[in-house]
Design a protein around this motif. Structure first.
Motif, PDB file in Angstrom:
ATOM      1  N   UNK A   1       0.836  -1.194   0.000  1.00  5.93           N
ATOM      2  CA  UNK A   1       0.000   0.000   0.000  1.00  5.93           C
ATOM      3  C   UNK A   1       0.878   1.253   0.000  1.00  5.93           C
ATOM      4  N   UNK A   2       0.277   2.360  -0.417  1.00  4.74           N
ATOM      5  CA  UNK A   2       0.992   3.625  -0.383  1.00  4.74           C
ATOM      6  C   UNK A   2      -0.001   4.771  -0.225  1.00  4.74           C
ATOM      7  N   UNK A   3       0.524   5.958   0.057  1.00  2.00           N
ATOM      8  CA  UNK A   3      -0.288   7.150   0.231  1.00  2.00           C
ATOM      9  C   UNK A   3      -0.263   7.950  -1.074  1.00  2.00           C
ATOM     10  N   UNK A   4      -1.436   8.426  -1.504  1.00  2.00           N
ATOM     11  CA  UNK A   4      -1.518   9.298  -2.671  1.00  2.00           C
ATOM     12  C   UNK A   4      -2.117  10.635  -2.228  1.00  2.00           C
ATOM     13  N   UNK A  16       1.364  13.376  -5.499  1.00  2.00           N
ATOM     14  CA  UNK A  16       2.515  12.864  -4.759  1.00  2.00           C
ATOM     15  C   UNK A  16       2.147  11.499  -4.196  1.00  2.00           C
ATOM     16  N   UNK A  17       2.928  10.473  -4.572  1.00  2.00           N
ATOM     17  CA  UNK A  17       2.707   9.107  -4.102  1.00  2.00           C
ATOM     18  C   UNK A  17       3.930   8.688  -3.299  1.00  2.00           C
ATOM     19  N   UNK A  18       3.706   8.111  -2.133  1.00  2.00           N
ATOM     20  CA  UNK A  18       4.853   7.753  -1.306  1.00  2.00           C
ATOM     21  C   UNK A  18       4.506   6.628  -0.331  1.00  2.00           C
ATOM     22  N   UNK A  19       5.539   5.883   0.023  1.00  2.00           N
ATOM     23  CA  UNK A  19       5.416   4.859   1.050  1.00  2.00           C
ATOM     24  C   UNK A  19       5.788   5.444   2.400  1.00  2.00           C
ATOM     25  N   UNK A  20       5.297   4.820   3.465  1.00  2.00           N
ATOM     26  CA  UNK A  20       5.666   5.182   4.832  1.00  2.00           C
ATOM     27  C   UNK A  20       5.963   3.892   5.586  1.00  2.00           C
ATOM     28  N   UNK A  21       6.343   4.011   6.829  1.00  2.00           N
ATOM     29  CA  UNK A  21       6.610   2.810   7.627  1.00  2.00           C
ATOM     30  C   UNK A  21       5.355   1.949   7.767  1.00  2.00           C
ATOM     31  N   UNK A  22       4.175   2.593   7.744  1.00  5.62           N
ATOM     32  CA  UNK A  22       2.909   1.859   7.860  1.00  5.62           C
ATOM     33  C   UNK A  22       2.410   1.369   6.516  1.00  5.62           C
ATOM     34  N   UNK A  23       2.596   2.174   5.489  1.00  3.91           N
ATOM     35  CA  UNK A  23       2.095   1.835   4.155  1.00  3.91           C
ATOM     36  C   UNK A  23       3.285   1.662   3.217  1.00  3.91           C
ATOM     37  N   UNK A  24       3.850   0.476   3.229  1.00  2.00           N
ATOM     38  CA  UNK A  24       5.052   0.221   2.432  1.00  2.00           C
ATOM     39  C   UNK A  24       4.857  -1.008   1.559  1.00  2.00           C
ATOM     40  N   UNK A 236      11.991   6.473   2.073  1.00  2.00           N
ATOM     41  CA  UNK A 236      11.000   5.654   1.383  1.00  2.00           C
ATOM     42  C   UNK A 236      10.806   6.157  -0.054  1.00  2.00           C
ATOM     43  N   UNK A 237      10.376   5.241  -0.915  1.00  2.00           N
ATOM     44  CA  UNK A 237      10.166   5.581  -2.322  1.00  2.00           C
ATOM     45  C   UNK A 237       9.051   6.617  -2.460  1.00  2.00           C
ATOM     46  N   UNK A 238       9.216   7.487  -3.447  1.00  3.72           N
ATOM     47  CA  UNK A 238       8.240   8.550  -3.676  1.00  3.72           C
ATOM     48  C   UNK A 238       8.230   8.921  -5.149  1.00  3.72           C
ATOM     49  N   UNK A 239       7.059   9.305  -5.641  1.00  2.00           N
ATOM     50  CA  UNK A 239       6.921   9.818  -7.003  1.00  2.00           C
ATOM     51  C   UNK A 239       6.005  11.036  -6.963  1.00  2.00           C
ATOM     52  N   UNK A 240       6.385  12.098  -7.675  1.00  2.00           N
ATOM     53  CA  UNK A 240       5.537  13.287  -7.740  1.00  2.00           C
ATOM     54  C   UNK A 240       5.550  13.842  -9.160  1.00  2.00           C
TER      55      UNK A 240
END
Length: 283
Positions: A1-4, A16-24, A236-240
């Protein structure tokens, strides 16, 4: 999962899409987190300031609105405190001029800065006859540049942030704010209370990760130089990227107009006034 995270700002949509410690991503290893050093936090704050200003401009201004540079005659150059009073009085008069036309003034104002001994002011205002501005600013030059019709004024935001870097760098207070992580965007500019805020939406996407090449929504294009993929500050990986609405050209082209020159400003045109030539900043 990831945050958008999706930010709608006028004719642009920033994603902006990115992973976190909870959503990786399953099996994903976290990259290097270098810690919050003064320099690193200052870079983060600066990038946040540029993003916030870009979104504010894109939400509230558009083609035909004006980036103003107001200068002083050599023999009338004031100190910073008097310059602040001058711009406050100018905005009162300008607000009255808009009101006389049945309109409301919108503006973004940058604190006055001394460059090579000369004080000048930067403002962004909604469109008005430039001759009115000339009549109201009695201290020296009026240099308007007109926003183009792309709807994306990231280059202008970047230029303004660059203009305010020196002032922040010279202050001990700025260094303390950078160390603490406190946002100091407000010290770089101020704005009228009638500006709209961009619409921000965050959601959790139940997929391992995002596609490598982003796809634009219908009616939009992706600004190719806005696509950034890599690791964020937390490792963590991120795309924007930024999507811009495609609109048919509905304005009369001015002589010398060159479209988006990297700051969302047109060249030439408008009221017989001199136009400031602003250096193009790095992307």
């Amino acid at each position: 999962m990831y945050v958008r995270e999706t930010v709608t700002a006028g004719d642009t949509i920033e994603v902006r899409k990115y992973h976190t410690i909870k959503y990786s991503r399953k099996g994903q290893r976290r990259g290097c987190n270098t810690g919050k050093t003064t320099e690193r936090q200052a870079r983060i704050n600066r990038r946040n300031a540029e993003r916030t200003l870009r979104q504010l401009i894109n939400t509230n201004f558009g083609g035909g609105d004006i980036h103003l540079v107001l200068t002083y005659r050599r023999e009338e150059r004031p100190g910073v405190e008097r310059a602040k009073r001058d711009i406050t009085e100018f905005l009162k008069k300008l607000r009255a001029a808009y009101r006389a036309e049945g309109r409301e003034l919108k503006y973004i104002k940058v604190p006055p800065e001394r460059v090579n001994g000369a004080i000048h002011h930067h403002l962004i205002v909604n469109g008005i006859d430039a001759r009115i501005i000339r009549e109201l600013w009695a201290y020296g030059g009026v240099h308007p540049s007109y926003l183009d019709y792309t709807g994306n004024y990231g280059g202008l935001a970047r230029y303004i942030i660059k203009e305010t870097d020196g002032k922040l760098a010279r202050g001990a207070e700025a260094r303390e704010k950078a160390m603490s992580g406190e946002d100091y965007c407000g010290r770089r500019w101020s704005c009228s209370r009638n500006l709209k805020k961009p619409e921000i939406k965050k959601e959790i996407v139940r997929a391992e990760t995002w596609r490598e090449q982003p796809v634009a929504r219908e009616g939009y294009i992706i600004e190719t130089d806005s696509v950034v993929t890599g690791m964020n500050e937390e490792g963590y990986a991120e795309q924007s990227y930024i999507m811009r609405r495609v609109r048919p050209v509905a304005h009369k082209q001015r002589k010398g107009e060159a479209g988006n020159n990297g700051m969302g400003l047109e060249k030439g045109g408008g009221g017989g006034l001199e136009h400031v030539q602003i250096p193009k900043t790095e992307p």
